[in-house]
Write a protein that holds these residues in place. Structure first.
Motif, PDB file in Angstrom:
ATOM      1  N   THR A  47       0.847  -1.191   0.000  1.00  0.00           N
ATOM      2  CA  THR A  47       0.000   0.000   0.000  1.00  0.00           C
ATOM      3  C   THR A  47       0.886   1.247   0.000  1.00  0.00           C
ATOM      4  N   GLY A  48       0.260   2.419  -0.182  1.00  0.00           N
ATOM      5  CA  GLY A  48       0.987   3.681  -0.083  1.00  0.00           C
ATOM      6  C   GLY A  48       1.805   4.000  -1.309  1.00  0.00           C
ATOM      7  N   ASN A  49       2.776   4.905  -1.132  1.00  0.00           N
ATOM      8  CA  ASN A  49       3.629   5.342  -2.232  1.00  0.00           C
ATOM      9  C   ASN A  49       4.756   4.349  -2.480  1.00  0.00           C
ATOM     10  N   LEU A  50       5.222   4.316  -3.716  1.00  0.00           N
ATOM     11  CA  LEU A  50       6.404   3.533  -4.064  1.00  0.00           C
ATOM     12  C   LEU A  50       7.563   4.510  -4.249  1.00  0.00           C
ATOM     13  N   VAL A  51       8.519   4.457  -3.329  1.00  0.00           N
ATOM     14  CA  VAL A  51       9.657   5.370  -3.352  1.00  0.00           C
ATOM     15  C   VAL A  51      10.897   4.606  -3.792  1.00  0.00           C
ATOM     16  N   LEU A  52      11.466   5.025  -4.905  1.00  0.00           N
ATOM     17  CA  LEU A  52      12.658   4.377  -5.446  1.00  0.00           C
ATOM     18  C   LEU A  52      13.892   5.228  -5.140  1.00  0.00           C
ATOM     19  N   PRO A  53      15.038   4.601  -4.881  1.00  0.00           N
ATOM     20  CA  PRO A  53      16.238   5.378  -4.547  1.00  0.00           C
ATOM     21  C   PRO A  53      16.755   6.196  -5.719  1.00  0.00           C
ATOM     22  N   SER A  54      17.371   7.313  -5.431  1.00  0.00           N
ATOM     23  CA  SER A  54      17.902   8.192  -6.481  1.00  0.00           C
ATOM     24  C   SER A  54      19.101   7.572  -7.184  1.00  0.00           C
ATOM     25  N   THR A  55      19.697   6.539  -6.577  1.00  0.00           N
ATOM     26  CA  THR A  55      20.859   5.868  -7.164  1.00  0.00           C
ATOM     27  C   THR A  55      20.461   4.807  -8.188  1.00  0.00           C
ATOM     28  N   LEU A  56      19.161   4.562  -8.339  1.00  0.00           N
ATOM     29  CA  LEU A  56      18.682   3.477  -9.193  1.00  0.00           C
ATOM     30  C   LEU A  56      18.957   3.759 -10.670  1.00  0.00           C
ATOM     31  N   LYS A  57      19.516   2.768 -11.364  1.00  0.00           N
ATOM     32  CA  LYS A  57      19.817   2.880 -12.795  1.00  0.00           C
ATOM     33  C   LYS A  57      18.878   2.025 -13.650  1.00  0.00           C
TER      34      LYS A  57
END
Length: 207
Positions: A125-135
């Motif tokens: 549930t809720g938001n899906l937050v992906l890391p800024s380092t993700l390529k």
């Protein structure tokens, strides 16, 4: 998504068209940044008492841990580097707890989310937050998840795999593709019917 703006209509159709395609017909997704360590086996760690279900472990350079009690658990994955790739026949070690995992925390430093990593996690549930380092985001990475918040794709993301967010019908808000993205896989956002606004595919996308 109600309206689509793109100079490459064929690319747009590949991303959004919602039809049944056998996963065996999809070419293997092989991000350039993935190291050979992705083929190393998962080393499972502590086990829940009397249940025989893995509660934590190590995969490559990443560490994962389940916190909280079922049916309200959080999966935390931390470390730096690329996540292992998985498959429908060899799923991620946390897959056995998918029905009770309501949130997923991915730490800064993670560069790749593996194929099938969170496929079919229907309790999220809720938001899906992906890391800024993700390529890169692998094939089927978040297929059929039930996140009911927003999806933010950070600058620096380069590849989105086939069916990566397919069936995530509860995601809401605008979908913004960063200018750093070079490849968007087939049906990557099919079935994401609650996303709103215009879909703008940047000129950097070549496939």
């Amino acid at each position: 998504i109600p309206e689509t703006i793109s100079e490459d209509e064929s690319t747009e159709e590949n991303i959004l068209m919602d039809e049944s395609v056998s996963e065996n017909s999809i070419d293997s997704f092989d991000p350039d940044v993935i190291e050979e360590t992705l083929d190393e086996p998962i080393i499972e760690g502590e086990y829940l008492e009397n249940e025989g279900i893995a509660n934590s472990g190590i995969g490559g350079d990443l560490v994962w841990e389940l916190t909280g009690d079922s049916p309200n658990q959080t999966l935390v994955i931390s470390g730096s580097g690329a996540m292992n790739n998985f498959s429908s026949s060899k799923p991620a070690p946390w897959k056995s707890s998918a029905a009770s995992i309501q949130s997923i925390v991915l730490s800064e430093g993670i560069t790749h989310i593996g194929d099938y990593a969170f496929d079919g996690f229907t309790a999220t549930t809720g938001n899906l937050v992906l890391p800024s380092t993700l390529k890169t985001i692998g094939n089927y990475a978040f297929r059929n998840n039930k996140f009911n918040g927003t999806l933010s794709l950070s600058d620096g993301l380069e590849k989105i795999g086939d069916y990566a967010f397919s069936g995530c019908y509860a995601l809401t808000g605008n979908l913004i593709i960063p200018d750093t993205v070079k490849s968007i896989g087939s049906y990557a956002f099919s079935g994401c019917s609650k996303l709103t606004g215009n879909l703008i595919i940047p000129d950097t996308v070549k496939s």
